[in-house]
Design a protein around this motif. Structure first.
Motif, short mmCIF file in Angstrom:
data_model
loop_
_atom_site.label_atom_id
_atom_site.label_comp_id
_atom_site.label_asym_id
_atom_site.label_seq_id
_atom_site.Cartn_x
_atom_site.Cartn_y
_atom_site.Cartn_z
N ARG A 1 -19.16 19.34 38.63
CA ARG A 1 -19.77 20.46 37.90
C ARG A 1 -19.99 21.66 38.82
NH1 ARG A 1 -21.64 20.44 32.87
NH2 ARG A 1 -22.87 22.25 32.22
N ARG A 2 -20.38 21.39 40.07
CA ARG A 2 -20.56 22.51 41.01
C ARG A 2 -19.23 23.22 41.26
NH1 ARG A 2 -23.64 18.51 43.85
NH2 ARG A 2 -25.90 18.82 43.55
N LEU A 3 -18.18 22.44 41.47
CA LEU A 3 -16.87 23.04 41.68
C LEU A 3 -16.41 23.82 40.45
CD1 LEU A 3 -14.97 20.17 43.54
CD2 LEU A 3 -15.77 22.33 44.51
N THR A 4 -16.71 23.29 39.27
CA THR A 4 -16.32 23.97 38.04
C THR A 4 -17.08 25.29 37.87
OG1 THR A 4 -15.83 21.85 37.00
CG2 THR A 4 -16.11 23.73 35.54
N GLU A 5 -18.34 25.32 38.25
CA GLU A 5 -19.11 26.56 38.16
C GLU A 5 -18.53 27.62 39.10
OE1 GLU A 5 -21.66 27.64 36.18
OE2 GLU A 5 -21.03 25.88 35.04
N LEU A 6 -18.10 27.18 40.30
CA LEU A 6 -17.45 28.12 41.21
C LEU A 6 -16.14 28.63 40.61
CD1 LEU A 6 -18.03 26.33 44.65
CD2 LEU A 6 -19.22 28.34 43.75
N TRP B 1 -7.96 32.73 46.31
CA TRP B 1 -9.18 31.92 46.26
C TRP B 1 -8.93 30.61 45.51
CZ3 TRP B 1 -13.17 32.37 49.25
CH2 TRP B 1 -13.52 33.61 49.77
N GLY B 2 -8.12 30.67 44.47
CA GLY B 2 -7.81 29.46 43.72
C GLY B 2 -7.00 28.46 44.53
N ARG C 1 -13.96 34.57 36.10
CA ARG C 1 -14.62 35.74 35.50
C ARG C 1 -14.44 36.98 36.36
NH1 ARG C 1 -19.19 33.94 35.83
NH2 ARG C 1 -20.03 35.19 37.54
N ILE C 2 -14.59 36.84 37.68
CA ILE C 2 -14.58 38.01 38.56
C ILE C 2 -13.17 38.52 38.80
CG2 ILE C 2 -15.13 38.81 40.89
CD1 ILE C 2 -17.45 36.80 40.88
N TRP C 3 -12.24 37.63 39.09
CA TRP C 3 -10.92 38.05 39.53
C TRP C 3 -9.87 38.02 38.43
CZ3 TRP C 3 -11.26 40.63 43.76
CH2 TRP C 3 -12.19 40.28 44.72
N LEU C 4 -9.93 37.04 37.54
CA LEU C 4 -8.91 36.93 36.50
C LEU C 4 -9.37 37.44 35.15
CD1 LEU C 4 -7.38 33.43 37.37
CD2 LEU C 4 -6.88 35.69 38.34
N ARG C 5 -10.66 37.78 35.05
CA ARG C 5 -11.25 38.33 33.82
C ARG C 5 -11.11 37.38 32.63
NH1 ARG C 5 -12.19 43.88 34.69
NH2 ARG C 5 -12.88 43.96 36.86
N PHE C 6 -11.27 36.09 32.90
CA PHE C 6 -11.32 35.10 31.83
C PHE C 6 -12.76 34.58 31.75
CE2 PHE C 6 -6.73 34.71 32.78
CZ PHE C 6 -6.24 34.88 31.49
N HIS C 7 -13.35 34.70 30.58
CA HIS C 7 -14.73 34.27 30.38
C HIS C 7 -14.73 32.89 29.73
CE1 HIS C 7 -16.43 38.24 31.44
NE2 HIS C 7 -15.35 38.71 30.84
N VAL C 8 -15.15 31.91 30.50
CA VAL C 8 -15.22 30.53 30.01
C VAL C 8 -16.67 30.22 29.68
CG1 VAL C 8 -14.74 28.12 30.52
CG2 VAL C 8 -13.26 29.92 31.46
#
Length: 380
Positions: A58-63, A17-18, A69-76
């Motif tokens: 900002r929209r791209l950053t939110e995606l 996805w990235g 968060r969902i796939w890499l489990r990093f909470h920003v």
């Protein structure tokens, strides 16, 4: 081993996805540069062009935050400015393309590594068979390196997001001070709530039984009928047993001695044995956690099981304790009627206990069930 495979697969999906997002980010970066170039020396025009550019960034950053968060489990954390978002979009696409190269290497390594499964049927020469074996070994080695690359790129994704989107050092310190102040206040409130609960349990339970015991003994002393005295003494004896049982229950809810003597697993199994419905404990920890962490886990399980038995009328309860990526994970699930109030005194007190250790407590309880209480605690 199973957790590692799940992590690799999850990170691989996140990198795919990235890679797709990197193509979009590259195109947006080039387009933004072309649009801004003619108005770079015109302040009013630059501001007019920057407004939609920053909104799109900002929209791209939110995606991207959702993907991390969902796939890499990093909470920003979502506290970042539009300029930070634009910088992140402009700086992330090379890393996304690197992830695409890594995933291509995975596909090539997997293809060559499994080539022996079908190519050996097509050759008769022993030298060609040896070449196939060498090719397969080379493919497996490339696959091994590519898997390491998946984890490495995933780690770089998280570090880049924290670097470009995270707060600056003074801001982080201020936020941490605020969190510690809030958690300290929450701990004080939790201690006061626990004291009130103990006082209520003693007043409504043990004290009432002791008063009844004293009344029975007093009536026995004043009675002159031997049969009546014997009956009153038997009632007093039964009341003393009930008072002792209530006192043990209060002491157990304050702090179980089993937790110190036999460990967390034994304490959770005792909770399961004392429950009036079947409770299955799935314990996946290989070692004993820190005492503070074990205490919070015990109270999370104890309170969740008690609430389920009292209010949800379940037929079974499943308790799961394990570790996930450096954090201790505990869940309590029941098949009751659901509708639990996460802001109630019991669950709210648990949330404060968990937050005091920098953990997270989540409650999912739709009407009709099932109810799922989960907690994640940092654990070395």
């Amino acid at each position: 081993m199973r957790d590692m495979v799940r992590r690799v697969v999850r990170c691989a999906v996140g990198l795919i996805w990235g890679a797709a997002a990197a193509v979009v980010e590259l195109l947006c970066t080039v387009l933004a540069g072309l649009v801004l170039l003619p108005v770079v020396a015109w302040p009013r025009g630059r501001r007019a062009v920057l407004r939609p550019v920053l909104a799109g960034a900002r929209r791209l950053t939110e995606l991207e935050r959702a993907r991390l968060r969902i796939w890499l489990r990093f909470h920003v954390p979502p506290v970042y400015g539009d300029t930070q978002a634009a910088g992140y979009v402009a700086g992330r696409w090379p890393l996304g393309l690197l992830g695409a190269v890594v995933m291509l290497s995975v596909a090539i390594g997997l293809g060559y590594g499994t080539s022996w499964m079908y190519l050996w049927l097509l050759v008769d020469d022993i030298r060609e068979t040896e070449a196939i074996a060498y090719t397969s070994l080379g493919g497996l080695f490339l696959l091994f390196l590519a898997v390491q690359g998946i984890l490495g790129v995933a780690e770089l994704e998280g570090k880049l997001a924290r670097r470009l989107l995270g707060p600056h050092h003074p801001e982080a310190l201020e936020r941490r001070i605020a969190e510690l102040s809030a958690s300290r206040a929450a701990v004080v409130d939790a201690v006061n709530d626990e004291r009130r609960r103990i006082e209520r349990d003693l007043h409504d339970g043990v004290q009432q039984r002791l008063v009844a015991l004293g009344m029975l003994l007093g009536r026995a002393l004043r009675s002159e009928d031997p049969d009546r005295v014997d009956r009153l003494l038997r009632q007093a004896h039964e009341e003393s047993r009930n008072a002792l049982e209530d006192l043990r229950e209060v002491a157990w809810r304050i702090y179980p001695t089993t937790l110190d003597e036999a460990g967390l697993r034994a304490a959770l199994e005792t909770v399961a044995e004392r429950a009036s419905v079947p409770v299955r404990v799935e314990y996946g920890l290989t070692g004993e956690p820190l005492r503070a962490v074990a205490t919070v886990v015990y109270f999370v399980v104890c309170e969740a099981v008690t609430n389920a038995v009292k209010h949800a009328a379940p037929s079974r309860i499943v308790v799961e304790v394990g570790s996930r990526e450096g954090a201790l994970y505990v869940s309590v699930e029941d098949d009751g009627r659901g509708g639990a109030n996460a802001s109630g005194s019991g669950l709210f007190g648990l949330a404060r206990r968990v937050a005091a250790l920098d953990g997270r407590l989540e409650v999912s309880s739709p009407p009709g069930g099932p109810t799922l209480v989960t907690a994640e605690l940092p654990c070395a």
